[in-house]
Scaffold this motif. Sequence first.
Motif: not given
Length: 261
Positions: A43-50, A64-85
């Motif tokens: 999980a620490l190697a995964i950038d969970h991406t949308l 984000c909820d999946q990243a929290i559940r599985y303890k992924f390293k990050s969520c990778c998103v477009n700039g417009t979604n950064v604040t939400q994430v």
Amino acid sequence: MSPSNEHWTPLVTAKIAEVLADVPFSVPPSEFSSITSPDSKFALAIDHTLLKPDATPAQIDELCDQAIRYKFKSCCVNGTNVTQVSRRLQGSGSLTCAVIGFPLGAGATAAKAFEAKDAVQNGAQEIDMVLNIGALKNGNYALVHADILAVVEAAGTTVKVILETVFLSDEEKIAASFLAAEAGATFVKTCTGFSGGGATAADVLLMRKSVAYKPAVKVKASAGIRSFEKCLEMFKSGAERIGTSSGAAIVESVQVAAESY
């Protein structure tokens, strides 16, 4: 200030010759290369991406909820979604990652630097930027270096440079990796996933060899990685981070298979 093209051309030429020389290269050992299941280390190697242009706020929350559940390293998103994430992940241990100059890499350097600074101010802790592909293919190494350096300096945090390997020759992949390392990037990354193709073991190995002279610089494999077996292939070739929109599916499918065995 980035040095001139006259400075970079002989250095790039020498690096290409060095990497392509018929000299045995052993992939430096990685904590991920010995993984046998999608466990907490995986999980620490995964950038969970949308990064789809039609991604909705509800889908970003699910990411984000999946990243929290599985303890992924990050969520990778477009700039417009950064604040939400950033807000959704707060206190979870998963990082917020923003893409810059995505997916073409052809924006002005000043715009990319502003985009990176803005993303960090909004909560991004890592930045994935697309290099100036056209400049690289034209041999304008000074511009490629200056473009990356501007983002590295504006971000002040981990920067991963996307080469978009599907467009590049081996020589260009080496040149891009070298220039990214020289500009202070933390990772070199294979692809956006928006131009066809995807990460290959051969490209990961070539990129790893290209930056081996700077042990702190790592390789991220991204695009077309949808199975645990493919992740393992990338790890064994030298990748230390995986970008995928299939992180949750990979973990869940292996868990289901194990439970039904």
